[in-house]
Design an enzyme around this catalytic site. Structure first.
Site, mmCIF file in Angstrom:
data_model
loop_
_atom_site.group_PDB
_atom_site.id
_atom_site.type_symbol
_atom_site.label_atom_id
_atom_site.label_comp_id
_atom_site.label_asym_id
_atom_site.label_seq_id
_atom_site.Cartn_x
_atom_site.Cartn_y
_atom_site.Cartn_z
ATOM 1 N N LYS A 35 0.814 -1.212 0.000
ATOM 2 C CA LYS A 35 0.000 0.000 0.000
ATOM 3 C C LYS A 35 0.852 1.268 0.000
ATOM 4 C CE LYS A 35 -1.254 0.875 4.127
ATOM 5 N NZ LYS A 35 -1.283 2.059 4.995
ATOM 6 N N THR A 36 1.808 1.331 0.911
ATOM 7 C CA THR A 36 2.652 2.527 0.991
ATOM 8 C C THR A 36 3.466 2.674 -0.288
ATOM 9 O OG1 THR A 36 2.820 2.062 3.329
ATOM 10 C CG2 THR A 36 4.257 3.762 2.470
ATOM 11 N N ASP A 220 -3.881 8.198 2.743
ATOM 12 C CA ASP A 220 -3.518 6.886 3.265
ATOM 13 C C ASP A 220 -4.562 6.449 4.294
ATOM 14 O OD1 ASP A 220 -2.015 4.656 3.740
ATOM 15 O OD2 ASP A 220 -0.558 5.640 5.048
ATOM 16 N N GLU A 221 -4.724 5.158 4.493
ATOM 17 C CA GLU A 221 -5.658 4.631 5.513
ATOM 18 C C GLU A 221 -7.031 5.299 5.418
ATOM 19 O OE1 GLU A 221 -4.731 2.128 7.219
ATOM 20 O OE2 GLU A 221 -2.661 2.329 7.955
ATOM 21 N N GLN A 251 -9.626 -3.568 7.361
ATOM 22 C CA GLN A 251 -8.766 -3.165 8.471
ATOM 23 C C GLN A 251 -9.292 -1.934 9.188
ATOM 24 O OE1 GLN A 251 -4.364 -3.768 8.163
ATOM 25 N NE2 GLN A 251 -4.830 -3.955 5.985
ATOM 26 N N ARG A 603 -0.484 -9.739 10.728
ATOM 27 C CA ARG A 603 0.810 -9.176 11.138
ATOM 28 C C ARG A 603 1.907 -10.209 10.996
ATOM 29 N NH1 ARG A 603 -0.141 -4.993 9.636
ATOM 30 N NH2 ARG A 603 -2.028 -6.030 8.959
#
Length: 723
Positions: A35-36, A220-221, A251, A603
């Site tokens: 994503k980043t 983002d997010e 998420q 994670r």
DNA sequence: TACTATTTAATTTTT
DNA sequence: TTAAATAGTA
């Protein structure tokens, strides 16, 4: 133009997102899908290939860490420092705008940011001054209410009390709170966003300016945006701006603080023709872990739908351990961590994740006993420490005399004979005359107070004036240093017993060095001191020191979002704890818990352990609990049960309960204990095993004796003979 | 004002 | 259990 460096190493979906036309785009990015990377490469693509000026780009994140990472990676990719590139948190960017346009925003130039602790204190004071019974409402509740309304973009006058006197009083409190903040030039976190939205909404010229400037908005997010943040984005985008938002509906774990996943749907309505790209290829975890995560999250209703996959290895199965109690759970984890280290792995690559902070205690005890270094995330951060905030309050007061929040904080710290009584008189005056505490102090000292108190107040005011005078023109760190000494805080903390005072004094010294290494923005319009104070509020700094040591990482699943670890333990997987008791009542709450579980599972890179305890001491009471329903949602084939040394079989599930799964019953084991087994006891004679529970030394069996009826016996004491 | 006893409630957290 | 907040006491 050679676009290779920007597109190299991207998969198809990522490339599609990065090179999307200059139109609104929504990227649904699964955990670990890069994503980043996509955001960073998109920024580089826009600047390098599309020829967008760095100034035309606005990139928004939720945390300072994410913002710093994005900036660093963009610079690394473009190989040039990108000044003038607006990258920051929603709050940071809002703050930046408000500093530039404080007049339009109706704020004093030297307005100060208060954190939630300051905010709560302020509300408590408000309660006192209005003689509100805090049995009726907890101050926290009002804080929650005010922030909630602000998050929705609502001012007191926008809220309809619906004839509810209760609600009306809350609105009234909100109004008074606002007045106090306005008078003192204080801005809380939610206010930053709300004002930034209002200042754009109400100033056509400003709005036009920023709309023209920011053609591209990277977010983002996105699933974590609340109403006011989304409104701000939409306003800024207008009809010509190009928003490029990245998020993952699965998420979304911050609904409880105002985040609305629904914005993902809303976005597609507000920006018709949005390009939607899904990133489903995962580069983090093994196939097994991904399958488990997919299976769990598929139990949620409202989803956009997405399936993570990897072309990497299937990996080892997920280990499930049913502990007898929370100590047994900790012991088990400690054992595994020892093995992990013994195999030459770094402790820092292992993480212990839990639902609530209280769970860390037992785990910590276990780690301490085993002498395994660890680090707990969360907790007080540097700029949140009481002594730091005290020193900052002096600085703020020197900078802005009307800052009531700071005034109250330090007026009698160290004690200087200005007790509750005197402060009360000042509060009354301030309230009656709608002025700040500082003005009230001046007025009250000259007439209402008796000699001793009046002198004390006058001395305090002289002290602050002196500070302001003497630090004028000094370097930032000298200002801090000088104020700390003049305030006599050091002597005050010296009186604290034990190591506490010592640590506090060390922290004050640390504050001076923080000021020394602080780099003010050369182009900034603020004074370095104001900038430092804002920085302290907006970036509370690191939590515990000691990050350099090779430590096992302990944190809640919430704070683990965005991180990854080769070895992960998810602890306390019990119904009531996770999903938490307070979330299971409604479907929404439960779904958010499930997303949290999804976050937890994803994670893990290589190994995932899930542990639960049959018995757990909670609030001082021992209670029994069932394994989390989420465990049962993981397909059996991905789970391997770890069995303790002494093993017993155990009933698999309570009949009729939906798929709840305890440990799988075994047909036998090294002790030969199984249901239906004939046994003989010295005293009770012959019987049949009906039931078993627990593990290890605590394992118990229920036996139906021919003569003595059914009894529960602890295996290790009962000395049963197998027949 | 400071210390001690009692009461109360108990997710998740960044800014 | 325990941490925090409040009420009571020296």
């Amino acid at each position: 133009m050679d676009v290779t460096p920007i597109l190299d190493g991207l998969n198809d979906a990522q490339r599609q997102a990065v090179t999307a036309p200059s139109e609104p785009a929504l990227v649904i990015a699964g955990a670990g899908s890069g994503k980043t990377r996509v955001l960073v490469h998109r920024a580089a693509w826009l600047i390098d290939v599309e020829g967008v000026s760095p100034q035309g780009l606005l990139a928004v994140t939720f945390t300072n860490k994410a913002a710093a990472e994005m900036r660093g990676r963009i610079e690394a990719l473009l190989k040039v420092p990108v000044q003038h590139l607006w990258i920051g948190t929603f709050h940071g960017l809002a703050h930046r705008m408000l500093r530039r346009h404080w007049r339009e925003a109706g704020l004093p130039q030297s307005f100060q940011i208060i954190d939630s602790d300051d905010q709560l204190r302020l509300i408590k004071r408000l309660f006192k001054s209005q003689e509100i019974d805090d049995k009726l409402w907890a101050p926290k509740e009002i804080q929650w209410f005010i922030n909630g309304q602000k998050d929705e973009g609502l001012r007191p006058q926008h809220i309809d009390d619906g004839g509810d006197p209760n609600l009306r009083q809350k609105i009234e409190l909100y109004r008074s709170y606002e007045e106090i903040c306005q008078r003192g030039g204080l801005v809380d976190f939610a206010e930053l966003l709300l004002r930034a939205h209002e200042v754009l909404r109400d100033n056509a010229e400003l709005l036009e300016h920023y709309r023209r400037r920011f053609q591209h908005l990277l977010v983002d997010e996105f699933q974590d945006t609340n109403a006011i943040q989304y409104a701000w984005l939409r306003l800024l985008a207008g009809s010509k701006g190009v928003p490029f938002v990245v998020g993952d509906d699965d998420q979304s774990i911050y609904g409880w603080r105002g985040a609305r996943v629904e914005h993902i749907e809303q976005f597609q309505k507000d920006f018709p023709g949005t390009h939607v790209v899904k990133l489903e290829q995962n580069y983090r975890s093994t196939g097994t872990i991904l399958n488990a995560a997919n299976a769990v999250i598929s139990n949620n209703g409202s989803r956009m739908g997405k399936n993570l996959w990897t072309d990497g290895a299937v990996g080892e199965s997920i280990k499930l351990y049913s502990a007898y109690n929370e100590r047994d759970e900790a012991d088990f984890i400690v054992g595994r961590l020892r093995d992990w280290s013994a195999q030459g792995n770094a402790r820092a690559d292992a993480a212990l994740l839990y639902r609530s902070n209280a769970q860390s205690r037992v785990l910590e005890e276990g780690l301490i006993n085993a002498r395994i270094p660890y680090r707990v995330y969360g907790g007080l951060r540097f700029f949140e420490r009481a002594e730091i905030k005290d020193a900052l309050a002096y600085l703020r007061l020197a900078s802005n005399r009307d800052d009531d929040s700071s005034f109250e904080r330090v007026v009698n710290k160290p004690t200087r004979g200005i007790g509750a009584r005197t402060v009360e008189i000042m509060r009354a005056y301030a309230r009656a005359n709608a002025c700040s505490m500082w003005r009230a102090a001046g007025a009250v000292a000259s007439d209402e107070l008796n000699g001793r108190a009046a002198n004390a107040v006058a001395a305090f005011m002289t002290l602050i004036e002196r500070m302001a005078r003497e630090i004028d023109g000094l370097e930032l760190h000298d200002k801090v240093d000088h104020v700390i000494h003049l305030s006599a805080l050091i002597d005050f903390f010296k009186k604290d017993k034990g190591e506490k005072g010592e640590t506090r004094i060390e922290n004050l010294a640390e504050l001076v060095s923080a000021a020394k290494s602080f780099e003010p923005d050369p182009a900034g319009e603020m004074s370095p001191l104001d900038e430092f104070l804002a920085h302290a509020a907006l970036e509370a700094g690191e939590g515990q020191a000691g990050a350099w040591e090779d430590c096992v990482q302990l944190m809640t699943m919430h704070s683990a979002k965005g991180l990854e670890f080769p070895l992960v333990f998810i602890c306390g997987m019990e119904d009531g704890l996770f999903p938490h008791q307070r979330s299971v009542a409604d479907a929404q709450g439960l779904e958010e818990e499930r997303r949290l579980c999804y976050v937890g599972i994803t994670r893990a890179m290589r190994s995932l352990y899930i542990t639960h305890a049959e018995q757990r001491r909670l609030h001082g009471m021992d209670s029994f609990s069932q394994p989390s329903r989420f465990i049962a949602e993981i397909p059996d084939e991905h789970i391997e049960e770890i069995r303790p040394r002494v093993q017993v079989a155990r009933p698999m599930r309570s009949p009729g309960v939906t798929g709840r799964r305890g440990p799988v019953p075994s047909s036998g084991n090294e002790l030969g204990i199984r249901l239906g087994q004939q046994v003989r006891h010295k005293k009770f004679g012959d019987g049949v095993i009906l039931n078993c529970e627990g593990q290890g030394a605590h394992a118990r069996v229920e036996v139906n004796f021919e003569g003595a009826g059914t009894k529960w016996l602890v295996l290790s004491y009962a000395n049963l003979d197998l027949m």
